[in-house]
Design a protein around this motif. Structure first.
Motif, PDB file in Angstrom:
ATOM      1  N   THR A  84      42.494  31.406  52.105  1.00 21.45           N
ATOM      2  CA  THR A  84      42.586  32.335  50.982  1.00 21.45           C
ATOM      3  C   THR A  84      42.174  33.744  51.408  1.00 21.45           C
ATOM      4  O   THR A  84      41.849  33.994  52.562  1.00 21.45           O
ATOM      5  N   VAL A  85      42.196  34.645  50.436  1.00 19.78           N
ATOM      6  CA  VAL A  85      41.813  36.040  50.626  1.00 19.78           C
ATOM      7  C   VAL A  85      40.662  36.332  49.669  1.00 19.78           C
ATOM      8  O   VAL A  85      40.739  36.003  48.481  1.00 19.78           O
ATOM      9  N   CYS A  86      39.599  36.939  50.168  1.00 16.01           N
ATOM     10  CA  CYS A  86      38.453  37.284  49.336  1.00 16.01           C
ATOM     11  C   CYS A  86      38.806  38.461  48.427  1.00 16.01           C
ATOM     12  O   CYS A  86      39.555  39.360  48.817  1.00 16.01           O
ATOM     13  N   ASP A  87      38.263  38.468  47.220  1.00 18.45           N
ATOM     14  CA  ASP A  87      38.595  39.526  46.256  1.00 18.45           C
ATOM     15  C   ASP A  87      37.736  40.787  46.399  1.00 18.45           C
ATOM     16  O   ASP A  87      37.880  41.719  45.612  1.00 18.45           O
ATOM     17  N   ASP A  88      36.873  40.854  47.428  1.00 16.96           N
ATOM     18  CA  ASP A  88      36.106  42.090  47.659  1.00 16.96           C
ATOM     19  C   ASP A  88      37.092  43.233  47.921  1.00 16.96           C
ATOM     20  O   ASP A  88      37.956  43.111  48.795  1.00 16.96           O
ATOM     21  N   ASP A  89      36.997  44.298  47.171  1.00 22.74           N
ATOM     22  CA  ASP A  89      37.880  45.466  47.274  1.00 22.74           C
ATOM     23  C   ASP A  89      39.324  45.165  46.884  1.00 22.74           C
ATOM     24  O   ASP A  89      40.203  45.984  47.122  1.00 22.74           O
ATOM     25  N   CYS A  91      47.992  45.765  56.192  1.00 23.99           N
ATOM     26  CA  CYS A  91      46.949  46.491  55.456  1.00 23.99           C
ATOM     27  C   CYS A  91      45.653  46.510  56.264  1.00 23.99           C
ATOM     28  O   CYS A  91      45.388  45.599  57.055  1.00 23.99           O
ATOM     29  N   ARG A  92      44.822  47.531  56.018  1.00 22.58           N
ATOM     30  CA  ARG A  92      43.490  47.558  56.624  1.00 22.58           C
ATOM     31  C   ARG A  92      42.683  46.397  56.056  1.00 22.58           C
ATOM     32  O   ARG A  92      42.749  46.101  54.871  1.00 22.58           O
ATOM     33  N   HIS A  93      41.903  45.745  56.905  1.00 17.33           N
ATOM     34  CA  HIS A  93      41.031  44.638  56.475  1.00 17.33           C
ATOM     35  C   HIS A  93      39.942  44.442  57.518  1.00 17.33           C
ATOM     36  O   HIS A  93      39.911  45.136  58.527  1.00 17.33           O
ATOM     37  N   ARG A  94      39.068  43.514  57.276  1.00 16.49           N
ATOM     38  CA  ARG A  94      37.904  43.299  58.152  1.00 16.49           C
ATOM     39  C   ARG A  94      38.163  42.284  59.264  1.00 16.49           C
ATOM     40  O   ARG A  94      37.208  41.768  59.849  1.00 16.49           O
ATOM     41  N   GLY A  95      39.415  41.975  59.541  1.00 18.11           N
ATOM     42  CA  GLY A  95      39.736  41.080  60.647  1.00 18.11           C
ATOM     43  C   GLY A  95      40.157  39.693  60.209  1.00 18.11           C
ATOM     44  O   GLY A  95      39.786  39.224  59.132  1.00 18.11           O
ATOM     45  N   TRP A  96      40.961  39.069  61.066  1.00 18.17           N
ATOM     46  CA  TRP A  96      41.417  37.687  60.835  1.00 18.17           C
ATOM     47  C   TRP A  96      40.355  36.739  61.360  1.00 18.17           C
ATOM     48  O   TRP A  96      40.263  36.493  62.555  1.00 18.17           O
ATOM     49  N   ARG A  97      39.532  36.232  60.463  1.00 15.19           N
ATOM     50  CA  ARG A  97      38.478  35.289  60.820  1.00 15.19           C
ATOM     51  C   ARG A  97      37.931  34.703  59.533  1.00 15.19           C
ATOM     52  O   ARG A  97      38.132  35.267  58.463  1.00 15.19           O
ATOM     53  N   GLY A 139      40.445  28.058  45.956  1.00 14.57           N
ATOM     54  CA  GLY A 139      41.184  27.475  47.069  1.00 14.57           C
ATOM     55  C   GLY A 139      40.280  26.634  47.947  1.00 14.57           C
ATOM     56  O   GLY A 139      39.126  26.378  47.614  1.00 14.57           O
ATOM     57  N   MET A 140      40.851  26.229  49.070  1.00 15.14           N
ATOM     58  CA  MET A 140      40.106  25.417  50.042  1.00 15.14           C
ATOM     59  C   MET A 140      40.347  25.991  51.423  1.00 15.14           C
ATOM     60  O   MET A 140      41.258  26.782  51.625  1.00 15.14           O
ATOM     61  N   GLY A 141      39.541  25.568  52.360  1.00 11.47           N
ATOM     62  CA  GLY A 141      39.729  26.006  53.735  1.00 11.47           C
ATOM     63  C   GLY A 141      39.106  27.358  53.987  1.00 11.47           C
ATOM     64  O   GLY A 141      38.302  27.856  53.195  1.00 11.47           O
ATOM     65  N   PRO A 142      39.487  27.983  55.089  1.00  8.40           N
ATOM     66  CA  PRO A 142      38.875  29.265  55.445  1.00  8.40           C
ATOM     67  C   PRO A 142      39.284  30.384  54.497  1.00  8.40           C
ATOM     68  O   PRO A 142      40.330  30.319  53.858  1.00  8.40           O
ATOM     69  N   ILE A 143      38.452  31.385  54.413  1.00 10.09           N
ATOM     70  CA  ILE A 143      38.785  32.631  53.712  1.00 10.09           C
ATOM     71  C   ILE A 143      39.133  33.608  54.825  1.00 10.09           C
ATOM     72  O   ILE A 143      38.250  34.164  55.472  1.00 10.09           O
ATOM     73  N   TRP A 144      40.433  33.769  55.075  1.00  8.33           N
ATOM     74  CA  TRP A 144      40.913  34.475  56.255  1.00  8.33           C
ATOM     75  C   TRP A 144      40.749  35.983  56.196  1.00  8.33           C
ATOM     76  O   TRP A 144      40.560  36.617  57.220  1.00  8.33           O
ATOM     77  N   LEU A 145      40.887  36.583  55.026  1.00  5.13           N
ATOM     78  CA  LEU A 145      40.846  38.040  54.929  1.00  5.13           C
ATOM     79  C   LEU A 145      39.831  38.494  53.899  1.00  5.13           C
ATOM     80  O   LEU A 145      39.650  37.834  52.870  1.00  5.13           O
ATOM     81  N   ASN A 146      39.222  39.635  54.172  1.00  2.00           N
ATOM     82  CA  ASN A 146      38.238  40.210  53.267  1.00  2.00           C
ATOM     83  C   ASN A 146      38.333  41.734  53.394  1.00  2.00           C
ATOM     84  O   ASN A 146      38.740  42.255  54.423  1.00  2.00           O
ATOM     85  N   GLY A 147      37.972  42.421  52.343  1.00  5.27           N
ATOM     86  CA  GLY A 147      37.938  43.872  52.372  1.00  5.27           C
ATOM     87  C   GLY A 147      39.297  44.512  52.581  1.00  5.27           C
ATOM     88  O   GLY A 147      39.409  45.512  53.270  1.00  5.27           O
ATOM     89  N   ASP A 172      38.204  34.057  45.289  1.00  2.00           N
ATOM     90  CA  ASP A 172      39.578  34.079  45.798  1.00  2.00           C
ATOM     91  C   ASP A 172      40.430  35.060  45.011  1.00  2.00           C
ATOM     92  O   ASP A 172      40.389  35.098  43.771  1.00  2.00           O
ATOM     93  N   ALA A 173      41.205  35.858  45.733  1.00  2.00           N
ATOM     94  CA  ALA A 173      42.066  36.877  45.127  1.00  2.00           C
ATOM     95  C   ALA A 173      43.349  36.254  44.580  1.00  2.00           C
ATOM     96  O   ALA A 173      43.826  35.232  45.086  1.00  2.00           O
ATOM     97  N   SER A 174      43.913  36.901  43.560  1.00  2.25           N
ATOM     98  CA  SER A 174      45.159  36.445  42.938  1.00  2.25           C
ATOM     99  C   SER A 174      46.096  37.626  42.736  1.00  2.25           C
ATOM    100  O   SER A 174      45.684  38.781  42.818  1.00  2.25           O
ATOM    101  N   ALA A 175      47.345  37.313  42.448  1.00  6.00           N
ATOM    102  CA  ALA A 175      48.335  38.337  42.135  1.00  6.00           C
ATOM    103  C   ALA A 175      49.255  37.825  41.036  1.00  6.00           C
ATOM    104  O   ALA A 175      49.599  36.644  41.008  1.00  6.00           O
ATOM    105  N   VAL A 176      49.617  38.717  40.130  1.00  2.00           N
ATOM    106  CA  VAL A 176      50.610  38.422  39.099  1.00  2.00           C
ATOM    107  C   VAL A 176      51.724  39.444  39.282  1.00  2.00           C
ATOM    108  O   VAL A 176      51.497  40.652  39.192  1.00  2.00           O
ATOM    109  N   CYS A 177      52.922  38.932  39.565  1.00  2.00           N
ATOM    110  CA  CYS A 177      54.072  39.790  39.850  1.00  2.00           C
ATOM    111  C   CYS A 177      55.077  39.695  38.708  1.00  2.00           C
ATOM    112  O   CYS A 177      55.086  38.734  37.949  1.00  2.00           O
TER     113      CYS A 177
END
Length: 169
Positions: free
Chosen positions: A16-21, A72-78, A51-59, A87-92
């Motif tokens: 997943t992606v963290c919702d920070d920023d 996009c700029r982010h704090r790295g793939w880890r 979600g489950m598993g790693p949180i791959w992206l933050n910031g 966990d971040a979400s999107a509505v399109c």
């Protein structure tokens, strides 16, 4: 398929992606990458379930004009120190057939999906292990876990249903 928790595949594993920023410019990139129109909202706080598993992206700091989230700029793939309750979400807006442009499947980069875990209705499916979102091994989300589908008696009519469900034709 155009609203849900943002999930990315990195090093062969979905996370997943963290919702920070996290904000509307970030969701705009997700919607564009998936061919889902424009971003209407960027809910935080695991709006569509944890979600489950790693949180791959933050910031993430997207400008909103990037073609793919990975640009996009982010704090790295880890794996990041962030809880799945963030966990971040999107509505399109979604798209009528042929009205939204997808990023070509041959463009390299991590796979991306919106997983509407809290929505009622049809089972949630995804295709993994190939370039683009419209090819790969079929997986289904059930009872909080992703699993594969047995190919016994599987045929073109079954594949056609999956393709329609994923908006792949």
């Amino acid at each position: 398929r155009c609203a849900g928790r943002v999930e990315v595949q990195h090093s062969g594993h979905w996370g997943t992606v963290c919702d920070d920023d996290w904000g509307l410019p970030d969701a705009a990139v997700v919607c564009r990458q998936l061919g889902c129109g424009v971003a209407l909202a960027a809910p935080s706080g695991a709006w569509f379930g944890e979600g489950m598993g790693p949180i791959w992206l933050n910031g993430l700091r997207c400008r909103g004009t990037e073609e793919r989230l990975a640009l996009c700029r982010h704090r790295g793939w880890r794996p990041h120190v962030c809880a799945h309750e963030e966990d971040a979400s999107a509505v399109c807006s979604g798209c009528a057939r042929g009205q939204c442009a997808l990023v070509p499947p041959w463009v390299p980069g991590p796979a991306l999906a919106l997983t509407p875990a809290s929505l009622a209705g049809a089972p949630i499916v995804r295709l993994v292990g190939a370039a683009g979102r419209c090819a790969g091994r079929l997986e289904i989300f059930h009872s909080g876990h992703w699993g594969t589908v047995c190919d016994d008696l599987w045929g073109l009519p079954d594949a056609a249903v999956v393709c329609r469900q994923l908006g792949c034709g």
